[in-house]
Scaffold this active site. Structure first.
Site, PDB file in Angstrom:
ATOM      1  N   ARG A  93      63.148  46.801  24.704  1.00  0.00           N
ATOM      2  CA  ARG A  93      63.064  46.917  26.162  1.00  0.00           C
ATOM      3  C   ARG A  93      64.403  47.359  26.742  1.00  0.00           C
ATOM      4  O   ARG A  93      64.442  48.196  27.650  1.00  0.00           O
ATOM      5  CB  ARG A  93      62.651  45.574  26.770  1.00  0.00           C
ATOM      6  CG  ARG A  93      62.681  45.562  28.291  1.00  0.00           C
ATOM      7  CD  ARG A  93      62.264  44.219  28.855  1.00  0.00           C
ATOM      8  NE  ARG A  93      62.310  44.234  30.311  1.00  0.00           N
ATOM      9  CZ  ARG A  93      61.814  43.257  31.080  1.00  0.00           C
ATOM     10  NH1 ARG A  93      61.237  42.217  30.528  1.00  0.00           N
ATOM     11  NH2 ARG A  93      61.891  43.342  32.391  1.00  0.00           N
ATOM     12  N   ASN A 147      52.138  44.587  28.073  1.00  0.00           N
ATOM     13  CA  ASN A 147      52.361  45.733  28.957  1.00  0.00           C
ATOM     14  C   ASN A 147      52.567  47.021  28.160  1.00  0.00           C
ATOM     15  O   ASN A 147      53.002  46.977  27.014  1.00  0.00           O
ATOM     16  CB  ASN A 147      53.594  45.462  29.832  1.00  0.00           C
ATOM     17  CG  ASN A 147      53.238  44.678  31.066  1.00  0.00           C
ATOM     18  OD1 ASN A 147      52.190  44.865  31.659  1.00  0.00           O
ATOM     19  ND2 ASN A 147      54.128  43.769  31.468  1.00  0.00           N
ATOM     20  N   CYS A 168      46.765  41.081  34.350  1.00  0.00           N
ATOM     21  CA  CYS A 168      48.109  41.089  34.923  1.00  0.00           C
ATOM     22  C   CYS A 168      48.177  39.970  35.952  1.00  0.00           C
ATOM     23  O   CYS A 168      47.175  39.641  36.583  1.00  0.00           O
ATOM     24  CB  CYS A 168      48.383  42.443  35.573  1.00  0.00           C
ATOM     25  SG  CYS A 168      50.045  42.625  36.260  1.00  0.00           S
ATOM     26  N   HIS A 196      50.077  47.965  37.944  1.00  0.00           N
ATOM     27  CA  HIS A 196      51.417  48.195  38.485  1.00  0.00           C
ATOM     28  C   HIS A 196      51.474  49.395  39.422  1.00  0.00           C
ATOM     29  O   HIS A 196      52.543  49.978  39.651  1.00  0.00           O
ATOM     30  CB  HIS A 196      52.462  48.320  37.368  1.00  0.00           C
ATOM     31  CG  HIS A 196      52.711  47.018  36.658  1.00  0.00           C
ATOM     32  ND1 HIS A 196      53.629  46.874  35.654  1.00  0.00           N
ATOM     33  CD2 HIS A 196      52.142  45.786  36.805  1.00  0.00           C
ATOM     34  CE1 HIS A 196      53.620  45.629  35.214  1.00  0.00           C
ATOM     35  NE2 HIS A 196      52.714  44.947  35.907  1.00  0.00           N
ATOM     36  N   TYR A 247      55.691  46.622  42.653  1.00  0.00           N
ATOM     37  CA  TYR A 247      56.013  47.701  41.709  1.00  0.00           C
ATOM     38  C   TYR A 247      56.066  49.064  42.399  1.00  0.00           C
ATOM     39  O   TYR A 247      56.685  49.998  41.873  1.00  0.00           O
ATOM     40  CB  TYR A 247      54.995  47.732  40.567  1.00  0.00           C
ATOM     41  CG  TYR A 247      55.333  46.777  39.450  1.00  0.00           C
ATOM     42  CD1 TYR A 247      56.208  47.129  38.431  1.00  0.00           C
ATOM     43  CD2 TYR A 247      54.798  45.488  39.422  1.00  0.00           C
ATOM     44  CE1 TYR A 247      56.542  46.254  37.418  1.00  0.00           C
ATOM     45  CE2 TYR A 247      55.114  44.597  38.409  1.00  0.00           C
ATOM     46  CZ  TYR A 247      55.987  44.984  37.421  1.00  0.00           C
ATOM     47  OH  TYR A 247      56.319  44.107  36.420  1.00  0.00           O
TER      48      TYR A 247
END
Length: 426
Positions: A93, A147, A168, A196, A247
């Site tokens: 990440r 995700n 989510c 998102h 988001y």
């Protein structure tokens, strides 16, 4: 009641006690007789799994808890499979976040080119899990909150025969904060979007729609804890004609977000590495048998409520309305039937039936969803086939990328950085 086996894939995640809390809360209506916690990281599995076992034992649940690194052992005869995997762990990440900044691109774990590469790493593994499920537990439900959840939903429902829903916690948190802000505890909302990339487009209680009131107030939903948020102005929400999820800040305030990310001493992933280390130290306390408060500082708050309530709705055929990721099947007339969307659905023993949103006419939302869905389709094609042409087509359609030369250079560097997790590009 019939016995129920739940397998949690990625149980070394520090979020797992959230799920155990949800199981405990519903011990009278969910007869979980077997819980299998599976992870490839032996240390994290042991630390987190031991806490989960203590939580179960402290509540005197008659439930066998097994810790394993063997996927097949976890899946065999499961009724529900909950997936929360992070391929490459948090260090991957951090690369998704840092490398794009060198090219003037936003680094984020689900949006932009960072999210694209998270999909590239995750989809092949999720396809393998789905394949083993069809062999070992063909009637099980896969509930995925790895995700990017919407893109993974699209990949699995188009390329496997597994029964699955994507999940989510953003919709739950948006609903909760808007109800509290407007003092409308029973408000029903219309939620439209992709994972998102979503908006609240109606707020109804006692026959009255309060959306106009909310827009006049410039109402925002509570921001996710993993997003450094500045909020949306009254002018912006009125222009959009709906309340965006937090988001959308990455799209509506792209330049501001990029500047903030460049100036930050640590990426969110680096902060999460520190939080995770602190949580694992806390979890090692043999006297601890409840979820610690520090866990709420991660972005996954309320996953226990969202995920286990969905299991409950399916197992007990509750016919409840939940917001999930699933194939559109006519719910939104402006999207294709086989597009994965994030909308309300009625949940029962046979799965989810999306709730139609008739007469939807917000052109901004329609056009934005179509544009990002085009990106998502090509992303799935690239993840499944390893086509670099599909990858570049996807990135050129992503609102946070766009420029070919920049996208290609960043793509090549990220592909090299993550090559151990990208078999499709081998």
């Amino acid at each position: 009641m019939s016995k129920l086996k739940i397998a949690i894939i990625g149980s070394g995640s520090t979020y797992t006690p959230e799920l155990i809390e949800g199981i405990i809360k519903r011990k009278g209506i969910l007869p979980v007789s077997e819980l299998v916690l599976m992870d490839i990281d032996a240390h994290k599995l042991n630390v987190v799994g031991s806490l989960c076992r203590r939580m179960i034992e402290a509540e005197n649940l008659s439930c066998r808890v097994t810790l394993t690194q063997d996927l097949d052992e976890a899946l065999r005869d499961a009724d529900f499979v909950l997936a929360q995997i992070r391929v490459g762990k948090l260090s991957a990440r951090v690369l998704d976040e840092k490398i794009p900044l060198k090219y003037g691109l936003i680094g984020q774990e689900t949006c932009g080119i960072g999210g694209f590469f998270k999909a590239m790493r995750t989809i092949p593994v999720m396809l393998q899990i789905a394949e083993r499920m069809q062999e070992l537990c063909p009637n099980a439900w896969l509930i995925n909150f790895s995700n990017p959840a919407g893109i993974i939903t699209e990949a699995l429902l188009k390329h496997t025969g597994v029964k699955m829903l994507g999940l989510c916690n953003v919709p739950y948190n948006m609903y909760k904060s808007i109800r509290e802000s407007l003092a409308l505890p029973d408000a029903k909302m219309t939620y439209v979007g992709l994972n998102h990339l979503s908006w609240i487009t109606a707020i109804e209680q006692d026959g009255k729609d309060y959306l106009k009131t909310a827009l006049e107030l410039g109402l925002n939903s509570e921001a996710m804890k993993n997003i450094p948020s500045s909020g949306f102005s009254r002018e912006l929400v009125n222009m959009v004609g709906a309340i965006p999820s937090s988001y959308l800040e990455y799209y509506y305030f792209k330049d501001k977000k990029l500047k903030l990310l460049k100036e930050s001493e640590q990426t969110r992933g680096e902060k999460c590495i520190g939080i995770e280390a602190d949580l694992l130290r806390i979890y090692e306390d043999a006297e601890l048998h409840v979820k610690p408060e520090l866990l709420s500082s991660r972005g996954g708050a309320n996953y226990s409520e969202v995920a286990i309530s969905l299991v409950d709705a399916i197992w007990n055929d509750k016919r409840e309305v939940h917001v999930v990721n699933l194939l559109n099947r006519g719910a939104l007339t402006f999207m294709d039937d086989d597009d994965a969307v994030e909308v309300s659905a009625v949940i029962g023993k046979d799965g989810a039936v999306p709730v139609a949103v008739p007469g939807f006419a917000n052109r901004h939302i329609i056009d934005y969803m179509r544009m990002v869905k085009a990106y998502e389709r090509e992303t799935v094609a690239a993840a499944v086939s390893g086509s670099e042409d599909a990858a570049m087509r996807a990135l050129l359609m992503n609102p946070l990328v766009g420029d070919y030369n920049t996208a290609l250079a960043c793509f090549n560097e990220l592909k090299e950085a993550h090559k151990a997790y990208l078999p499709q590009f081998g």
